[in-house]
Write an enzyme that holds these catalytic residues in place. Sequence first.
Site, PDB file in Angstrom:
ATOM      1  N   TYR A  33      -9.722   8.484 -12.442  1.00 31.27           N
ATOM      2  CA  TYR A  33      -8.485   8.655 -11.681  1.00 31.27           C
ATOM      3  C   TYR A  33      -7.739   7.338 -11.569  1.00 31.27           C
ATOM      4  CZ  TYR A  33     -10.571   6.470  -7.499  1.00 31.27           C
ATOM      5  OH  TYR A  33     -11.138   5.597  -6.621  1.00 31.27           O
ATOM      6  N   LYS A 149     -13.036   3.438 -13.340  1.00 28.93           N
ATOM      7  CA  LYS A 149     -12.491   4.107 -12.153  1.00 28.93           C
ATOM      8  C   LYS A 149     -12.812   5.598 -12.219  1.00 28.93           C
ATOM      9  CE  LYS A 149      -8.440   3.868  -9.171  1.00 28.93           C
ATOM     10  NZ  LYS A 149      -9.173   3.520  -7.954  1.00 28.93           N
ATOM     11  N   GLU A 182     -17.415  -5.430  -3.173  1.00 32.46           N
ATOM     12  CA  GLU A 182     -16.045  -4.990  -2.897  1.00 32.46           C
ATOM     13  C   GLU A 182     -16.101  -3.944  -1.799  1.00 32.46           C
ATOM     14  OE1 GLU A 182     -14.285  -2.758  -6.169  1.00 32.46           O
ATOM     15  OE2 GLU A 182     -16.215  -1.821  -6.617  1.00 32.46           O
ATOM     16  N   LEU A 207     -14.464  -2.937  -9.238  1.00 35.21           N
ATOM     17  CA  LEU A 207     -13.297  -2.414  -9.948  1.00 35.21           C
ATOM     18  C   LEU A 207     -12.261  -3.540  -9.989  1.00 35.21           C
ATOM     19  CD1 LEU A 207     -11.942   0.209 -11.121  1.00 35.21           C
ATOM     20  CD2 LEU A 207     -10.697   0.263  -8.965  1.00 35.21           C
TER      21      LEU A 207
HETATM   22  N1  PMP Z   1     -12.286  -1.138  -5.573  1.00 34.51           N
HETATM   23  C1  PMP Z   1     -12.449   0.181  -5.383  1.00 34.51           C
HETATM   24  C2  PMP Z   1     -13.840   0.727  -5.324  1.00 34.51           C
HETATM   25  C3  PMP Z   1     -11.327   1.029  -5.242  1.00 34.51           C
HETATM   26  O1  PMP Z   1     -11.491   2.349  -5.072  1.00 34.51           O
HETATM   27  C4  PMP Z   1     -10.021   0.465  -5.264  1.00 34.51           C
HETATM   28  C5  PMP Z   1      -8.815   1.323  -5.041  1.00 34.51           C
HETATM   29  N2  PMP Z   1      -8.539   2.170  -6.099  1.00 34.51           N
HETATM   30  C6  PMP Z   1      -9.900  -0.915  -5.475  1.00 34.51           C
HETATM   31  C7  PMP Z   1     -11.047  -1.688  -5.627  1.00 34.51           C
HETATM   32  C8  PMP Z   1      -8.543  -1.574  -5.546  1.00 34.51           C
HETATM   33  O2  PMP Z   1      -7.882  -1.249  -6.745  1.00 34.51           O
HETATM   34  P1  PMP Z   1      -6.295  -1.199  -6.814  1.00 34.51           P
HETATM   35  O3  PMP Z   1      -5.800  -2.515  -6.315  1.00 34.51           O
HETATM   36  O4  PMP Z   1      -5.999  -1.013  -8.258  1.00 34.51           O
HETATM   37  O5  PMP Z   1      -5.861  -0.062  -5.964  1.00 34.51           O
END
Ligand code: PMP
Length: 285
Positions: A33, A149, A182, A207
Amino acid sequence: MSRVAYVNGRYLPRSAASVNIEDRGYQFADGIYEVCEVRGSRLVDERRHMQRLERSLNELRIRMPMSPAALRIVLRETIQRNRVVDGIVYLQITRGVARRDHAFPVTPTRPSIVVTASRLDFEKAEAVASEGIAVITVPDNRWERVDIKSVSLLPNVLAKQTAREQSAKEAWFVDDQGRVTEGSSSNAWIVTRNGKVVTRPADHSILKGITRTVVLDVMRAQGLELEERPFTVEEAYAAREAFLTSASQIVMPVVRINGRPIGNGAPGLVASALRRDFHRHAEFS
Ligand code: PMP
């Protein structure tokens, strides 16, 4: 106004939109996603989100169900039909529908695609950011490829629920060496006592947030010093500031970790300035 979802080629009332019970996303979380911010009816950092989407699909050997150009149109159409000015667009692609069997279907399936768009309350988000949020920590019990993701988010779901039960807004995962990886849906950052901004390198253990990437640009423009390395929970307790980043929260100050105030217990200057300048460095399309 009834809300609309795009599902495999059709725009449907969201309440009537559904997927097949043999969809591998439903059966196995066999899909990926993306979440992209919408601001002023425009997409924020679409190019980078689409690059990450293609990478996630490649890693799982799922085909892109439509051309990038067609997908751009679907994203915009979904935003427009839902009259989203400020909010998010959500996009999910799974391996498709097949008789339940763990291995990939022998006859290739058509990947399923769902797109939705939702409004976010801009003023409420600003009010939350001006107060900052509380975070708790939980052991990181996820698999080794969280750089993909994937919609397989059970550990993240449980972590977020634990946070909620402790009146916190986010849970930070901690590896077996006591270092923060994270958040359950965000990247984690601290600012040390001597003003260095620290965040974990984007290897397979986190991520690689698109917001994270843009914040690195904002930091360079502001002349901030970066240390891309893991930090421990102890270091976070002693930090001057902490914050998190994600497409839906941009830069969110963290003012408490496991009940302990960070810095002076209020949103820090660095986090606030990064939040203020973020959209000057983001790409709008
Ligand atoms: N880590 C995880 C586990 C996430 O789900 C997200 C949000 N999608 C992020 C980091 C941050 O990613 P982004 O800045 O692309 O939203």
